[in-house]
Design a protein around this motif. Structure first.
Motif, PDB file in Angstrom:
ATOM      1  N   UNK A 111       2.056   9.691   5.980  1.00 48.75           N
ATOM      2  CA  UNK A 111       1.846   9.127   7.322  1.00 48.75           C
ATOM      3  C   UNK A 111       0.588   8.265   7.431  1.00 48.75           C
ATOM      4  N   UNK A 112      -0.474   8.609   6.689  1.00 46.07           N
ATOM      5  CA  UNK A 112      -1.672   7.755   6.718  1.00 46.07           C
ATOM      6  C   UNK A 112      -1.336   6.384   6.127  1.00 46.07           C
ATOM      7  N   UNK A 113      -0.638   6.394   5.001  1.00 42.22           N
ATOM      8  CA  UNK A 113      -0.274   5.116   4.383  1.00 42.22           C
ATOM      9  C   UNK A 113       0.617   4.322   5.335  1.00 42.22           C
ATOM     10  N   UNK A 114       1.587   5.012   5.965  1.00 38.86           N
ATOM     11  CA  UNK A 114       2.504   4.312   6.883  1.00 38.86           C
ATOM     12  C   UNK A 114       1.764   3.668   8.043  1.00 38.86           C
ATOM     13  N   UNK A 115       0.825   4.404   8.647  1.00 42.02           N
ATOM     14  CA  UNK A 115       0.163   3.832   9.831  1.00 42.02           C
ATOM     15  C   UNK A 115      -0.698   2.625   9.445  1.00 42.02           C
ATOM     16  N   UNK A 116      -1.248   2.673   8.238  1.00 45.90           N
ATOM     17  CA  UNK A 116      -2.041   1.525   7.789  1.00 45.90           C
ATOM     18  C   UNK A 116      -1.130   0.320   7.490  1.00 45.90           C
ATOM     19  N   UNK A 117      -0.007   0.570   6.810  1.00 46.93           N
ATOM     20  CA  UNK A 117       0.916  -0.548   6.505  1.00 46.93           C
ATOM     21  C   UNK A 117       1.436  -1.154   7.806  1.00 46.93           C
ATOM     22  N   UNK A 118       1.793  -0.297   8.761  1.00 51.72           N
ATOM     23  CA  UNK A 118       2.355  -0.803  10.026  1.00 51.72           C
ATOM     24  C   UNK A 118       1.340  -1.620  10.824  1.00 51.72           C
ATOM     25  N   UNK A 119       0.064  -1.452  10.521  1.00 51.56           N
ATOM     26  CA  UNK A 119      -0.960  -2.193  11.262  1.00 51.56           C
ATOM     27  C   UNK A 119      -1.165  -3.607  10.703  1.00 51.56           C
ATOM     28  N   UNK A 120      -0.534  -3.891   9.559  1.00 50.74           N
ATOM     29  CA  UNK A 120      -0.764  -5.190   8.905  1.00 50.74           C
ATOM     30  C   UNK A 120       0.255  -6.228   9.359  1.00 50.74           C
ATOM     31  N   UNK A 121      -0.120  -7.487   9.226  1.00 46.52           N
ATOM     32  CA  UNK A 121       0.840  -8.553   9.535  1.00 46.52           C
ATOM     33  C   UNK A 121       2.032  -8.428   8.579  1.00 46.52           C
ATOM     34  N   UNK A 122       3.264  -8.718   9.072  1.00 44.53           N
ATOM     35  CA  UNK A 122       4.438  -8.589   8.200  1.00 44.53           C
ATOM     36  C   UNK A 122       4.251  -9.401   6.916  1.00 44.53           C
ATOM     37  N   UNK A 123       4.706  -8.822   5.815  1.00 42.91           N
ATOM     38  CA  UNK A 123       4.642  -9.534   4.533  1.00 42.91           C
ATOM     39  C   UNK A 123       3.280  -9.469   3.851  1.00 42.91           C
ATOM     40  N   UNK A 124       2.329  -8.703   4.413  1.00 39.70           N
ATOM     41  CA  UNK A 124       0.996  -8.621   3.788  1.00 39.70           C
ATOM     42  C   UNK A 124       1.056  -7.937   2.426  1.00 39.70           C
ATOM     43  N   UNK A 125       1.894  -6.870   2.328  1.00 40.46           N
ATOM     44  CA  UNK A 125       1.963  -6.129   1.057  1.00 40.46           C
ATOM     45  C   UNK A 125       3.089  -6.706   0.205  1.00 40.46           C
ATOM     46  N   UNK A 126       2.758  -7.122  -0.998  1.00 44.07           N
ATOM     47  CA  UNK A 126       3.779  -7.533  -1.972  1.00 44.07           C
ATOM     48  C   UNK A 126       3.971  -6.362  -2.933  1.00 44.07           C
ATOM     49  N   UNK A 127       5.176  -5.768  -2.907  1.00 43.67           N
ATOM     50  CA  UNK A 127       5.474  -4.598  -3.741  1.00 43.67           C
ATOM     51  C   UNK A 127       5.880  -5.040  -5.140  1.00 43.67           C
ATOM     52  N   UNK A 128       5.939  -4.033  -6.037  1.00 46.32           N
ATOM     53  CA  UNK A 128       6.408  -4.289  -7.405  1.00 46.32           C
ATOM     54  C   UNK A 128       5.503  -5.297  -8.122  1.00 46.32           C
ATOM     55  N   UNK A 129       4.205  -5.217  -7.852  1.00 45.67           N
ATOM     56  CA  UNK A 129       3.245  -6.098  -8.530  1.00 45.67           C
ATOM     57  C   UNK A 129       2.287  -5.212  -9.328  1.00 45.67           C
ATOM     58  N   UNK A 130       2.673  -4.913 -10.569  1.00 45.98           N
ATOM     59  CA  UNK A 130       1.814  -4.088 -11.423  1.00 45.98           C
ATOM     60  C   UNK A 130       0.818  -4.999 -12.132  1.00 45.98           C
ATOM     61  N   UNK A 131      -0.437  -4.912 -11.727  1.00 47.40           N
ATOM     62  CA  UNK A 131      -1.471  -5.784 -12.299  1.00 47.40           C
ATOM     63  C   UNK A 131      -1.639  -5.500 -13.781  1.00 47.40           C
ATOM     64  N   UNK A 132      -1.662  -6.572 -14.589  1.00 41.56           N
ATOM     65  CA  UNK A 132      -1.850  -6.380 -16.032  1.00 41.56           C
ATOM     66  C   UNK A 132      -3.061  -7.117 -16.584  1.00 41.56           C
ATOM     67  N   UNK A 133      -3.555  -8.118 -15.879  1.00 42.46           N
ATOM     68  CA  UNK A 133      -4.708  -8.848 -16.399  1.00 42.46           C
ATOM     69  C   UNK A 133      -4.989 -10.056 -15.529  1.00 42.46           C
ATOM     70  N   UNK A 134      -6.098 -10.746 -15.821  1.00 40.63           N
ATOM     71  CA  UNK A 134      -6.425 -11.928 -15.014  1.00 40.63           C
ATOM     72  C   UNK A 134      -7.106 -12.971 -15.876  1.00 40.63           C
ATOM     73  N   UNK A 135      -7.009 -14.216 -15.424  1.00 41.04           N
ATOM     74  CA  UNK A 135      -7.785 -15.283 -16.040  1.00 41.04           C
ATOM     75  C   UNK A 135      -8.486 -16.051 -14.934  1.00 41.04           C
TER      76      UNK A 135
END
Ligand SMILES: Cc1cc2nc3c(=O)[nH]c(=O)nc-3n(C[C@H](O)[C@H](O)[C@H](O)COP(=O)(O)OP(=O)(O)OC[C@H]3O[C@@H](n4cnc5c(N)ncnc54)[C@H](O)[C@@H]3O)c2cc1C
Length: 398
Positions: A111-135
């Protein structure tokens, strides 16, 4: 916050730290995207109940204007606790004293995660993004993910938890093994499988903390009718990497418990026979004097910055307070460049979390010491005396 204008901010990890930060930054008009490894918000059991502290987790929720949502989802009295020895004798009953109900109201992680997600603008969270590295190319950061396109950002905030993959791009300092590993279990239907626990908890208690033989076992019910537990014990760091064939079925899990925790009452057995799995979680902490020079375009919050064992209940609170302080610095008119804002946040974070980490490691040793029961009772009696003046609604009404 002119330095953030038309900048893309990427927060890696949709835990309590990353989501709180995204909410606070969006309230100031910043352009922020959260990139999360989970395939969807429903894809994973979100673990047990967390208590939020007035000066940290709740302070962040107040700043995020989310106290109404919190009041709808928190669990009054979820912190009421029975402290037991390993023979299941009650050493101390903490129903209303510290007002863990007053200063430290509890909420389930889902429920804590849900209330935080619901407070964000739609589309803020991009799922299925497993970070592997950066340049880093020019002043921009190209983030790379497993099986997904890269994402380009101007500012990257790592909130990807205790096994952070981003951390090594900010510092070479690595977390240190605490000497304690936890195995975590979840029981889907506590009423069917743990009736004797529920009976023992009648009278308004929601959680049991048992200690003995240098082991600890914390268990509590959740708002969805399930129960979660975590059993802490001292083993070498690589224990969790070994194969534990016995964990595959109920009989094996029970005999593992009997071997690992000799002298523990059969009262606790159903936890191990009815959990669908046991997940080993070696516990780490960061060196108390950790420090690095602020980068212009990257920083760490929450467990990624300062992982610690759960024995002071501070991890989620520090993650959310990090989010509040970092958002405040990033959005302050005091700074003309992002690096100065990051440096101000990190200085405060190093000092604050070093103290909390030391206290947590003290508790970790105490929970797994030969006289843990006596020390815990003293600690909780001390809490009760401290907080007699607080009324039940004092904190939530502010
Ligand atoms: C058994 C147990 C019990 C605990 N009990 C308590 C308690 O009672 N009270 C308390 O305050 N704290 C407790 N903690 C600690 C608490 O869970 C953490 O301190 C808190 O969740 C930290 O929040 P965070 O947002 O920094 O990280 P996390 O909650 O770990 O969130 C990190 C997020 O990043 C995502 N992620 C990870 N890797 C990647 C990647 N490569 N790419 C993209 N996303 C990624 C994860 O999926 C997750 O959503 C407990 C921890 C454990 C293990």
């Amino acid at each position: 916050m002119k330095h953030l204008q038309s900048k893309q901010i990427a927060v890696i990890g949709a835990g309590p730290g990353g989501l709180t930060l995204a909410r606070l930054l969006q309230m100031h008009g910043a352009n922020v995207t959260v990139l999360e490894r989970d395939s969807s918000r429903e894809s994973r059991n979100q673990g047990a109940t967390l208590d939020l502290h007035d000066e940290s987790g709740l302070a962040a929720l107040r700043a995020a204007d989310l106290m109404d949502a919190f009041r709808e989802k928190y669990r009054p009295g979820a912190d009421s606790l029975l402290i037991m020895d390993r023979e299941a004798h009650v050493l101390h009953a903490d129903a209303s004293s510290r007002g863990l109900t007053t200063e430290r109201p509890e909420i389930d992680r889902g429920p804590l995660r849900d209330l935080l997600i619901d407070s964000l603008q739609p589309g803020t969270v991009l799922w299925d993004r497993k970070f592997e590295g950066l340049t880093e190319i020019a002043s921009r950061v190209h983030l790379h993910f497993a099986d997904q396109d890269s994402f380009v950002a101007d500012l990257v905030i790592a909130a990807d938890g205790g096994n952070s993959r981003v951390r090594s791009y900010v510092t070479t300092i690595r977390p240190v093994y605490s000497g304690v590993t936890i195995v975590e279990g979840n029981i889907a239907d506590a009423a069917s499988h743990l009736p004797h626990f529920l009976e023992r908890l009648s009278g308004g208690y929601r959680a049991i903390l048992a200690v003995g033989g240098e082991k600890s076992l914390a268990t509590g019910t959740k708002g969805d009718g399930s129960a979660a537990f975590y059993c802490g014990f001292k083993v070498p760091e690589n224990w969790s990497k070994e194969t534990h064939a016995g964990f595959a079925d109920a009989a094996g899990r029970l005999s593992w418990f009997h071997e690992t925790c000799p002298g523990w009452s059969s009262f606790f057995d159903p936890l191990f026979t009815h959990t669908n799995q046991l997940t080993p979680r070696p516990q780490y902490y960061c060196p108390f004097d950790q420090h690095w020079d602020a980068k212009p375009n990257m920083t760490l919050i929450g467990d990624a910055a300062h992982v610690m064992p759960p024995y002071a209940g501070e991890g989620v609170n520090m993650a959310m307070l990090d989010a509040l302080i970092l958002a405040t610095e990033l959005c302050s008119e005091r700074w003309t460049e992002t690096q100065s804002a990051i440096a101000a946040y990190e200085q405060e974070m190093f000092t604050r979390t070093a103290e909390v980490a030391q206290m947590t490691m003290h508790n970790t040793a105490m929970f797994h010491s030969p006289d843990a029961g006596m020390q815990l009772v003293e600690m909780f009696r001390g809490f009760a005396t401290e907080s007699q003046a607080l009324s039940a609604s004092q904190v939530l009404d502010t």
